[in-house]
Design an enzyme around this catalytic site. Structure first.
Site, short mmCIF file in Angstrom:
data_model
loop_
_atom_site.label_atom_id
_atom_site.label_comp_id
_atom_site.label_asym_id
_atom_site.label_seq_id
_atom_site.Cartn_x
_atom_site.Cartn_y
_atom_site.Cartn_z
N GLU A 1 13.54 22.20 -78.47
CA GLU A 1 13.15 21.45 -79.60
C GLU A 1 13.37 19.87 -79.63
O GLU A 1 13.67 19.50 -80.74
CB GLU A 1 13.46 21.89 -81.17
N ASN B 1 8.91 27.88 -80.64
CA ASN B 1 9.70 28.22 -81.53
C ASN B 1 8.94 28.14 -82.95
O ASN B 1 8.34 26.97 -83.19
CB ASN B 1 10.88 27.50 -81.79
N TYR C 1 8.23 29.33 -86.98
CA TYR C 1 8.96 29.90 -88.28
C TYR C 1 7.84 29.79 -89.34
O TYR C 1 8.13 30.84 -90.26
CB TYR C 1 10.10 29.19 -88.48
N GLU D 1 11.38 31.65 -80.25
CA GLU D 1 12.31 31.83 -81.62
C GLU D 1 11.26 32.27 -82.57
O GLU D 1 10.12 31.61 -82.85
CB GLU D 1 12.99 30.68 -81.92
N HIS E 1 20.86 23.06 -75.79
CA HIS E 1 20.17 23.56 -76.90
C HIS E 1 21.17 22.58 -77.70
O HIS E 1 22.10 23.30 -78.43
CB HIS E 1 20.49 24.93 -77.42
N ARG F 1 17.72 35.52 -74.83
CA ARG F 1 17.82 34.18 -74.65
C ARG F 1 19.05 33.41 -75.13
O ARG F 1 19.32 33.64 -76.29
CB ARG F 1 16.64 33.40 -75.32
O1 LIG Z 1 13.41 25.16 -86.06
C1 LIG Z 1 14.58 24.71 -86.41
C2 LIG Z 1 15.03 24.02 -87.46
C3 LIG Z 1 14.19 23.66 -88.53
C4 LIG Z 1 14.31 22.77 -89.69
C5 LIG Z 1 15.63 22.34 -89.96
C6 LIG Z 1 16.19 21.85 -90.79
C7 LIG Z 1 15.36 21.33 -91.76
O2 LIG Z 1 15.60 20.45 -92.80
C8 LIG Z 1 13.64 21.58 -91.40
C9 LIG Z 1 13.64 22.22 -90.44
O3 LIG Z 1 15.76 25.14 -85.53
C10 LIG Z 1 15.48 26.15 -84.52
O4 LIG Z 1 15.52 27.22 -85.49
C11 LIG Z 1 16.73 28.07 -85.85
C12 LIG Z 1 16.75 28.31 -87.23
O5 LIG Z 1 16.71 27.17 -87.96
C13 LIG Z 1 18.09 27.34 -85.44
O6 LIG Z 1 19.25 27.94 -85.55
C14 LIG Z 1 17.65 26.96 -83.88
O7 LIG Z 1 18.85 26.51 -83.08
C15 LIG Z 1 16.72 26.09 -83.66
O8 LIG Z 1 16.18 26.21 -82.28
#
Ligand SMILES: O=C(/C=C/c1ccc(O)cc1)O[C@@H]1O[C@H](CO)[C@@H](O)[C@H](O)[C@H]1O
Length: 539
Positions: free
Chosen positions: A217, A358, A360, A432, A171, A126
């Site tokens: 996102e 996505n 996490y 992701e 993106h 991807r």
């Molecule tokens: O999911 C997120 C970001 C969450 C987040 C950021 C900053 C905060 O303060 C809180 C949450 O982005 C995805 O997750 C990845 C790893 O982060 C990013 O590198 C990707 O580009 C994106 O699709």
């Protein structure tokens, strides 16, 4: 904690047995071995396994990246200037003062990177297309042949290695020109531009690309860009932040509305002009966190429902079910735009072919309607406050290198089952999932390559993904974020998500333990991982 790949394997299986099992669809050899091992006390009672064989044969396993985060070469190949190019060069925008000017130099090293993926044994990749490489000035300029050649070469080289391209159309990066001329996502004009960009992509790459994601996102960038002012164009208002311009109560929802209609425009063009002969699939990716109530009270349980409605469902409800979630309408009233009947018709006629998730982390959520809270910049108007700890001080999961992400493997199953139920088991891809290591400029490759925590994280999340699939969820692929350490937006290079370490000076790629683990997993050798914390959380 899960065992890492470095630990001795409890069970191994010969390749021919694996082949036989997969082709016959029977569970014979493996189950017999497992029963034998259990009977002889070789496995601990709370032992679970994650195994390539638990996923369908045609399941896509890959790695994920995005253009601005890896490509670099920002002035080469007649590329136009994007919103991120302008933003990163402002003092104080990025925590370590860095930018994506060079990033991983993937623009020049893409053949080497494809080799890395080939050695992992992934069957999909991807990546995203830089809008500014294809249309340096959006609709107000020409299609750039250099940009088309770059992605043509990338796509051809991937296919040569049996790797399916899985392409995100946008993106986070958009041509700066569109921001300057009409305010980017805040103007309905962007719908036409996005449709035009998507159409060019379908036309020039669609003979070979069979998976398209319109946007990445949207539920996060709307807030980061127009509610918190963290991302370009840095717009917000009190109490969310101190920006020169913006209105945090209104603009995120206008931008979101335009993103939904931009998605619908691209899908409609694909369905009318390309899908018939090209035979691909098109969807959208949302950021999907899972939540648990801070306390087992009705108000905190309702807070979880609200946050989910204000999360991925903000976008997926209009696209799939035809309108915004009722929780959003109730709280936002006239600040949430309405779809005209013509727009509703278009949404219903286009929808999507798959959902991209996505995922996490999982967090606890506290209600902020009946009890006073601070402002939550990520959940915004859902009137909730997220927390890594429960009311009694229990931590939700293992911390990671990012203060926003905790390792909570069972959240993967929860999130998949939630979307399955809400959207009638629409085909889903985990676009992701990955683990962040904190990094600073005095650290070297050696500090990162023994990443047992990432192995535990990915193994744990895959275990619960397999469980969701066993319960009937139509999940068809999984992508690790990320192939390489890369430019992590406002965190610059202080967070490393790669299966491969990248030396920022020499740009040398070095496999981490997790790369070796993923390769082994994809080859189908049995890896037994012990679940401790994760299973106890489920009890
Ligand atoms: O999911 C997120 C970001 C969450 C987040 C950021 C900053 C905060 O303060 C809180 C949450 O982005 C995805 O997750 C990845 C790893 O982060 C990013 O590198 C990707 O580009 C994106 O699709």
């Amino acid at each position: 904690m899960l065992q890492s790949a470095a630990a001795p394997k409890i069970i191994s299986r010969k390749d021919d047995e694996e082949q036989e099992r997969r082709h016959s669809g029977k569970m014979g050899a493996e189950l017999a071995l497992l029963a034998l091992a259990l009977a002889h006390g070789l496995l601990l009672p709370c032992t679970s396994a994650v195994d390539r064989g638990q996923f369908p044969d045609n399941f896509l396993f890959g790695t994920s990246t995005s253009a601005y985060q890896i490509e670099g070469a920002y002035l080469e190949g007649n590329r136009g200037i994007s919103n991120w190019d302008v933003f990163v060069h402002k003092r104080g925008a990025i925590v370590d003062g860095s930018n994506g000017d060079t990033a991983d130099d993937h623009y020049h090293r893409y053949m080497e990177d494809i080799e890395l993926m080939h050695s992992l044994g992934v069957n999909s990749y991807r990546f995203s297309i830089a809008w500014t490489r294809i249309l340096p000035r959006g609709r107000f300029g020409h299609v750039n042949p250099d940009g088309v050649s770059f992605y043509n070469a990338l796509i051809d080289a991937l296919l040569e290695k049996g790797i399916q391209p899985f392409v995100t159309i946008s993106h986070f990066d958009i041509p700066h020109e569109l921001e300057k001329i009409y305010g980017g996502w805040l103007s309905p004009e962007v719908q036409e531009d996005f449709g035009y960009f998507a159409e060019v992509c379908f036309k020039v790459f669609g003979d070979r690309v069979k998976f398209w994601i319109t946007l990445n996102e949207p539920n996060l960038i709307t807030k980061f860009s127009y509610m918190d002012g963290w991302y370009p164009p840095s717009r917000c208002s009190q109490p969310f932040g101190n920006c020169a311009f913006g209105n945090s109560s209104v603009e995120p929802y206008i931008a979101g509305h335009n993103m939904i209609l931009s998605h619908a425009n691209a899908v409609s063009i694909y369905r009318k002009k390309f899908q018939g002969k090209q035979g691909g699939h098109i969807g959208i990716t949302v950021c999907s966190r899972w939540y648990e109530p801070f306390q087992n009270t009705t108000t905190d349980i309702l807070a979880v429902e609200r946050a989910l409605a204000f999360g991925g469902s903000w976008f997926l409800d209009p696209i799939i079910l035809g309108d915004y979630p009722s929780e959003m309408r109730r709280i936002l009233g006239p600040n949430l735009p309405e779809f005209t009947s013509k727009q509703k018709k278009k949404l219903q006629a286009t929808k999507l072919d798959f959902i991209g998730l996505n995922h996490y982390t999982t967090l606890y959520l506290k209600d902020c309607i009946f009890s006073p809270c601070e402002v939550d910049p990520i959940d915004g108007d859902a009137r909730v406050l997220s927390s890594a700890t429960r009311h009694d001080g229990v931590l939700i999961g293992e911390p990671t290198g990012s203060p926003h992400f905790y390792s909570v493997p069972y959240g993967m199953e929860q999130v998949v089952m939630y979307y399955k139920q809400r959207y009638n088991n629409t085909p889903t891809y985990i676009t992701e999932n990955g683990y962040a290591q904190a990094s600073n400029s005095s650290m070297t490759a050696k500090d990162f390559t023994n990443d047992t925590q990432r192995v535990d994280y990915i193994g744990g999340y895959l275990t619960f993904l397999a469980s969701a699939i066993r319960k009937g969820a139509d999940v068809r692929g999984y992508f690790v974020w990320s192939l390489l350490d890369n430019f992590e937006w406002t965190s610059g290079y202080t967070l490393r998500f790669g299966l491969y370490h990248v030396d920022l000076k020499t740009l040398k790629r070095t496999p981490k333990l997790s790369a070796k683990w993923y390769r082994k997993f994809l080859k189908g050798s049995v890896l037994r991982t012990r679940l401790g914390d994760e299973t106890s959380q489920l009890q």
